[in-house]
Enzyme design. Structure first.
Site, PDB file in Angstrom:
ATOM      1  N   GLU A  39      29.415 -70.020  49.521  1.00 31.27           N
ATOM      2  CA  GLU A  39      28.657 -71.098  49.076  1.00 31.27           C
ATOM      3  C   GLU A  39      27.228 -70.807  48.300  1.00 31.27           C
ATOM      4  OE1 GLU A  39      29.424 -74.105  52.851  1.00 31.27           O
ATOM      5  OE2 GLU A  39      28.148 -72.581  53.376  1.00 31.27           O
TER       6      GLU A  39
HETATM    7  C1  ACM Z   1      31.042 -70.567  55.579  1.00 28.79           C
HETATM    8  O1  ACM Z   1      31.490 -71.338  56.495  1.00 28.79           O
HETATM    9  N1  ACM Z   1      29.981 -70.880  55.047  1.00 28.79           N
HETATM   10  C2  ACM Z   1      31.852 -69.254  55.365  1.00 28.79           C
END
Ligand code: ACM
Length: 536
Positions: free
Chosen positions: A318
């Site tokens: 992310e």
């Molecule tokens: C995640 O759930 N950001 C690995």
């Protein structure tokens, strides 16, 4: 009425032959491997009563290691003719044999109560049984996010108890995120200044000293569990900026962040201010700042030195405000720094976008069980570069997804995940073009944005954590690897879990009313674990 023929074991063993009788456990002596005798002895005393164990006990429980039998982490358990023998292929296998034994123990009706099997069934006993067992996958993990909300050492140890009882063998600790930095680093002391002093809901936070980590490592090792520390990089790093503001970028706030913050009535991230909310993707360390790599080198070296396991997780998920070029530049370098500690680096699957991924890196796939092509390609990259994969499909394995819409905890961005959905997947069938030999195993993560206590963690994890335990351990084509069998066995284990202090989400068993043979037995005596074999 007998509810189900198969003994209530999760994960279900490779082979089981159930006899007719039982082995009484009113008076027990433990012999064999001293470490296992000490561990099981304390557990049996707590369950059976202090007076039940002595050197002259009538029923011998013999605990041995025999490397000529079975395979890694496997064991044979033989209960009959008034004794119980457990032979582990190795020390871990012996330990798992004792976990199976603990699940088999059952308590007869107390004297004076209706007792279909006569006086011999009063008190504790184990059924006559022969079991041969070994795991399908060598990596069976749970993750605890101690960054969004901090969990004290004692709670982490209780989490280890819960997981190892189900034969999990890795605990991934998500030690750092936007909301908090949770591990002392001597070379960079301000990481655990303001950066650890709060959490995702404005609570006090906390961090582990090095002695705390050593205590957790030792507790886990005694239960054959390996710690996998994660330092999430280069995103999820807002908390670093509380101690070292020059090493993180200003928050990169997207329209999605603004909309989510408004919907949840949460603040947006502000540089240098603790972040008590759970938007993602807005933070990054400074990728073109040399001192960033000084910090990362020192952090990874100190963490690697503290944690004896083979893996070092460096995040990679992310990084929504980071260009692909910067992400690649960063991750090639961070991967090399992690490998230089002597550990095998692990990263979330997004890192598979990087051409120069350090060879041998392990990828953790967290896309959906039916992968988007881009996610699958990223996961494949790890295998192409000599690494392997851990599977954590979010719409199956994430323990923090709500099991039903009205559950008080959990999130739902990957969907609602009822128990049956959690149980219905095969790690070998998720990613095409990846040989099963490249799948190290599975992991069930518990993210804690909405979870502040161990009881709340239990309420999301139990019973779904048992589903992933079986998926990671039991053969896909095993005789009892079916929803009907699993659900019946879960229902039988719930009272024992509750008697040991676990807050189980009983409503999880309500999702299939046609299966009315899987009612949860009510404890006759709430303070002790009741019989798991029959309804009242
Ligand atoms: C995640 O759930 N950001 C690995």
């Amino acid at each position: 009425m007998v509810l189900h023929d198969a003994p209530s074991l999760i994960p279900f063993p490779s082979s089981v032959q159930l006899g007719e009788g039982s082995v009484p456990l009113g008076s027990v002596r433990l012999t064999g491997d001293p470490d296992t005798v000490a561990l099981l002895g304390a557990e049996l005393e707590a369950l059976l009563g202090h007076e039940a164990l002595s050197d002259t006990g009538a029923t011998e429980i013999a605990l041995g290691i025999d490397a000529t039998r079975g395979s890694a982490e496997g064991y044979a358990l033989d209960a009959g003719a008034g004794r119980i023998r457990i032979a582990g292929h190795d020390a871990a296998g012996l330990f798992y044999g004792t976990r199976t034994l603990l699940q088999l123990l059952r308590r007869g009706e107390p004297s004076g109560g209706a007792d279909p099997e006569g006086p011999a069934a009063t008190g504790w006993s184990a059924p006559e049984i022969r079991i041969e067992d070994a795991p399908r996958f060598r990596y069976r993990g749970v993750m605890l996010d101690v960054a969004r909300h901090f969990f004290a050492v004692a709670d982490v140890e209780r989490w280890i108890d819960r997981a190892t009882a189900l034969k999990y063998n890795h605990l991934h600790l998500h030690l750092t995120d936007d909301q908090g930095w949770r591990i002392r680093i001597d070379a960079w002391p301000q990481l655990t200044g303001a950066g650890s002093g709060s959490d995702a809901t404005g609570g006090p936070g906390g961090f582990y000293t090095k002695d705390d980590i050593r205590e957790i490592v030792a507790y886990a090792a005694a239960r054959h569990m390996t710690l996998v520390p994660e330092i999430d990089l280069p995103g999820h790093t807002h908390a670093i900026g509380l101690g070292y503001p020059d090493l993180v970028e200003l928050p990169a706030i997207t329209e999605a962040n603004i909309a989510e913050a408004a919907a949840l009535d949460q603040p947006l991230p502000e540089h240098g201010v603790p972040y008590a909310a759970w938007g993602v993707g807005h933070s990054s360390v400074k990728i073109h700042e040399e001192r960033t790599y000084d910090l990362i080198r020192d952090v990874l070296a100190e963490v690697a030195e503290l944690m004896p396991g083979p893996y070092l997780h460096i995040g990679g998920d992310e990084c929504l405000g980071t260009s692909a070029a910067d992400f690649a530049l960063f991750f090639e370098r961070a991967g090399r720094l992690a490998a230089a500690t002597g550990k095998t680096p692990v990263a979330w699957h997004e890192a598979g976008a990087v051409d120069g991924l350090v060879p041998g890196m392990i990828g953790q796939y967290w896309g959906s069980v039916v992968p988007e092509e881009g996610h699958a390609a990223h996961a494949r990259r790890f295998v192409e570069r000599g690494g392997a994969l851990i599977l954590s499909p979010a719409d199956r394995a994430y323990l923090d997804m709500k099991p039903r819409a009205d559950h008080p905890r959990g999130l739902a961005w990957a969907g609602i995940v009822p128990l049956r959905t959690a149980y219905d997947w095969d790690p070998a069938a998720v990613l095409h073009d990846v040989p099963v030999t490249a799948i190290l195993g599975i992991e069930a993560p518990l993210w804690t944005e909405s979870v502040t206590t161990l009881a709340e963690a239990d309420g999301l994890a139990f019973p779904r954590i048992a589903a992933h335990a079986e998926i990671g351990w039991s053969a896909q084509n095993g005789a009892e690897r079916s929803w009907r069998s699993f659900r019946a066995r879960v229902a039988q284990l719930v009272p024992a879990w509750e008697a040991s202090g676990i807050a189980v989400d009983r409503a999880a068993l309500d999702d299939d009313p046609e299966q009315d043979d899987a009612r949860v037995p009510q404890p006759a005596h709430p303070a002790s674990a009741p019989s798991a074999e029959e309804t009242a």
